[in-house]
Design an enzyme around this catalytic site. Structure first.
Site, short mmCIF file in Angstrom:
data_model
loop_
_atom_site.label_atom_id
_atom_site.label_comp_id
_atom_site.label_asym_id
_atom_site.label_seq_id
_atom_site.Cartn_x
_atom_site.Cartn_y
_atom_site.Cartn_z
N HIS A 56 25.66 -8.08 3.81
CA HIS A 56 25.25 -9.18 2.94
C HIS A 56 25.65 -9.11 1.52
CE1 HIS A 56 21.63 -9.20 5.71
NE2 HIS A 56 22.15 -10.35 6.20
N SER B 191 20.60 -6.20 9.82
CA SER B 191 19.47 -5.87 9.55
C SER B 191 18.57 -5.25 10.70
CB SER B 191 18.69 -7.02 8.75
OG SER B 191 19.32 -7.40 7.73
N ARG C 142 31.40 -11.29 11.23
CA ARG C 142 31.47 -10.09 11.72
C ARG C 142 32.52 -9.59 12.77
NH1 ARG C 142 25.30 -8.67 11.98
NH2 ARG C 142 25.70 -10.65 13.15
N LYS D 6 9.07 -15.51 13.45
CA LYS D 6 9.69 -13.99 13.17
C LYS D 6 8.56 -13.34 12.38
CE LYS D 6 14.52 -13.84 13.84
NZ LYS D 6 15.87 -13.55 13.03
#
Ligand code: PNS
Length: 159
Positions: A17, A127, A90, A41
């Site tokens: 990040h 993460s 990514r 979440k």
């Protein structure tokens, strides 16, 4: 002022990040980091803790503003006159969902999404993976800024 936003959950912020935010901060006058609140979440860190960690590790960039937002990203952008969303890609596997979101956001409000190819060093990094590895005692120190790593080890130790 040329503004952009880097949105995410940032639970917690990783070196991946940070790489994207740092690169965006060279391209724009102000980079807003939006910690998007997702009530379904439960995070490892509270939203306030995530904001504090992001502020700590982005302070040296000098043009990064960090806040949380509950709602649609396009509304965050509208309210602050932000025309561009910057996202890291990514791998090809990110592309499908990111493309959907980019097209939806553009259709909703005309906001553009710019994709930045992630530094290959971090192409596997997320993460959730960092949290999982750290939970079982794996070494993730090289994947996080030192203050974030410290906070993660402390939080997992409290559990
Ligand atoms: O770090 P994440 O969890 O992969 O980030 C995803 C995030 C927060 C950027 C995305 O879910 C989002 O933009 N949420 C805000 C709500 C919204 O605008 N949803 C519609 C997206 S088209």
């Amino acid at each position: 002022m040329r503004r952009a936003v880097c949105p995410g959950s940032f639970d917690p912020i990783t070196n991946g990040h940070l790489d994207i935010i740092g690169r965006a901060s060279k391209l724009y006058d102000v980079v807003h980091v939006a910690v998007m609140i997702n009530q379904s979440k439960k995070g490892l860190f509270t939203v306030d803790e995530r904001i504090q960690l992001i502020r700590d590790v982005t302070a040296d960039f000098g043009n990064v503003e960090v806040e949380s937002f509950h709602g649609l990203l396009v509304d965050f952008c509208k309210q602050r006159d932000i025309p561009a969303i910057v996202k890291g890609l990514r791998a090809v596997s990110d592309f499908d969902y990111e493309l959907q979101m980019a097209q939806m956001n553009n259709g909703l409000s005309g906001v553009e999404t710019l994709f930045v190819p992630t530094n290959p060093t971090y192409s596997f990094l997320s993460s959730s993976l960092v949290k999982e590895v750290a939970t079982w005692g794996g070494d993730v120190a090289h994947l996080l800024p030192p203050t974030v790593h410290e906070a993660l080890v402390k939080r997992l130790g409290e559990k």
